[in-house]
Design an enzyme around this catalytic site. Structure first.
Site, mmCIF file in Angstrom:
data_model
loop_
_atom_site.group_PDB
_atom_site.id
_atom_site.type_symbol
_atom_site.label_atom_id
_atom_site.label_comp_id
_atom_site.label_asym_id
_atom_site.label_seq_id
_atom_site.Cartn_x
_atom_site.Cartn_y
_atom_site.Cartn_z
ATOM 1 N N ARG A 51 0.822 -1.218 0.000
ATOM 2 C CA ARG A 51 0.000 0.000 0.000
ATOM 3 C C ARG A 51 0.850 1.258 0.000
ATOM 4 N NH1 ARG A 51 -0.908 2.048 5.458
ATOM 5 N NH2 ARG A 51 0.041 0.676 7.008
ATOM 6 N N LYS A 87 4.656 -0.953 3.064
ATOM 7 C CA LYS A 87 4.034 0.357 2.900
ATOM 8 C C LYS A 87 5.076 1.363 2.427
ATOM 9 C CE LYS A 87 2.009 4.209 5.455
ATOM 10 N NZ LYS A 87 3.134 5.162 5.344
ATOM 11 N N HIS A 140 8.445 -14.528 5.512
ATOM 12 C CA HIS A 140 7.046 -14.322 5.895
ATOM 13 C C HIS A 140 6.929 -13.474 7.175
ATOM 14 C CE1 HIS A 140 8.642 -18.050 7.547
ATOM 15 N NE2 HIS A 140 7.855 -17.871 8.596
ATOM 16 N N TYR A 175 7.029 -6.639 8.429
ATOM 17 C CA TYR A 175 6.446 -5.330 8.155
ATOM 18 C C TYR A 175 7.576 -4.399 7.737
ATOM 19 C CZ TYR A 175 4.346 -0.768 8.486
ATOM 20 O OH TYR A 175 3.902 0.504 8.179
ATOM 21 N N ALA A 222 12.274 -13.920 8.940
ATOM 22 C CA ALA A 222 10.861 -13.896 9.317
ATOM 23 C C ALA A 222 10.610 -13.039 10.552
ATOM 24 C CB ALA A 222 10.378 -15.322 9.582
ATOM 25 N N ASN A 279 8.069 2.609 11.367
ATOM 26 C CA ASN A 279 8.102 3.884 10.648
ATOM 27 C C ASN A 279 7.480 5.052 11.412
ATOM 28 O OD1 ASN A 279 5.477 2.966 10.541
ATOM 29 N ND2 ASN A 279 5.149 3.482 8.398
ATOM 30 N N ALA A 304 15.705 -12.645 12.349
ATOM 31 C CA ALA A 304 14.298 -12.919 12.639
ATOM 32 C C ALA A 304 13.849 -12.198 13.917
ATOM 33 C CB ALA A 304 14.089 -14.421 12.785
#
Length: 202
Positions: free
Chosen positions: A85, A103, A115, A118, A132, A138, A176
C-alpha cells in the site's frame, strides 16, 4: 547525502531519484514518483491496471493485495497473503514471503523478505535479506514528539518527518523478529542479530 554510499547502483536502477535527496524525502514523495513512471511501463512488458504494474515475468500468488501506485519488477515473487500500500516499488528479482505488509517502500534487486515482515516507509538496497518476523518501524506511536531523527556520521539530523522507516545498505542481513526503530540507517553489509532492537538515537 549520497545514497550510492549505501546502495551502489541506486541511481542506475532508479534514475528518477533526485540526486543528493535524502531517503526520507524520496520515500515521502514515492507515490508521486511512481505515478510518473506508469506511462513509461506498458512498452516494457508490464501489465498495467488501476495504477498497479506487474512485469510479465513476475509471480504474484493468489491472495496478494496490491493497492494503487505499486510496481512489481521483472522476476519478482510475492507469496500469498502479502499486502502492499501507499506506493511500493520492487525493482527486480525480489522475493516477498507470505503475509508481509509493505508500505511506501522501495526494495532493490535480489533482496528478500521472509514471511510475516512489516516494512514501512523504507529504502532497501540490493541483496538484503530480512528473516521472518522482522519489523522496519516507521512511526513513534509511544512518543509525544513524533519527529524522526537519524544518526549520520556521528551527527543527529532532523528529518522533519513523522513517518520514515529505514535505509538499509546493500548485502545487509536482518535477523528474525528484530525491530528497527524509525530512522534506522544501516551501512552495506550490516548484520542485525535475531531478536535485536535497533535504536540508534537513545
Amino acid at each position: 547525502m549520497d545514497l550510492s554510499d549505501f546502495i551502489k547502483d541506486v541511481y542506475h536502477d532508479l534514475p528518477m531519484l533526485p540526486k543528493e535527496s535524502p531517503p526520507w524525502k524520496i520515500i515521502s514523495n514515492l507515490e508521486i514518483m511512481l505515478e510518473d513512471l506508469f506511462p513509461t511501463l506498458e512498452s516494457k512488458n508490464y501489465m498495467v491496471s488501476d495504477c498497479v504494474a506487474v512485469h510479465e515475468t513476475a509471480l504474484v500468488e493468489n491472495g496478494v493485495t496490491l493497492k494503487p501506485n505499486t510496481i512489481i519488477g521483472p522476476r519478482c515473487t510475492i507469496k500469498s497473503g502479502s499486502y502492499f500500500r501507499n506506493g511500493v516499488y520492487l525493482v527486480s528479482d525480489v522475493v516477498i514471503g507470505a503475509n508481509c505488509e509493505i508500505k511506501q517502500s522501495i526494495i532493490l534487486k535480489n533482496s528478500s523478505a521472509a514471511h510475516l515482515n512489516y516494512i514501512g516507509n523504507s529504502l532497501i538496497g540490493e541483496d538484503v535479506n530480512l528473516e521472518a518476523g522482522s519489523i522496519l518501524a516507521n512511526h513513534f506511536n509511544e512518543r509525544v514528539d513524533k519527529n524522526i531523527r537519524v544518526l549520520l556520521e556521528g551527527m543527529i539530523v532532523e528529518t522533519n518527518m513523522v513517518k520514515f522507516g529505514s535505509l538499509i545498505g546493500d548485502h545487509s542481513r536482518i535477523g528474525a523478529n528484530s525491530v528497527l526503530n524509525p530512522g534506522t540507517i544501516l551501512h552495506p553489509r550490516s548484520i542485525v542479530p535475531r531478536l535485536k532492537h535497533i535504536d540508534q538515537i537513545k
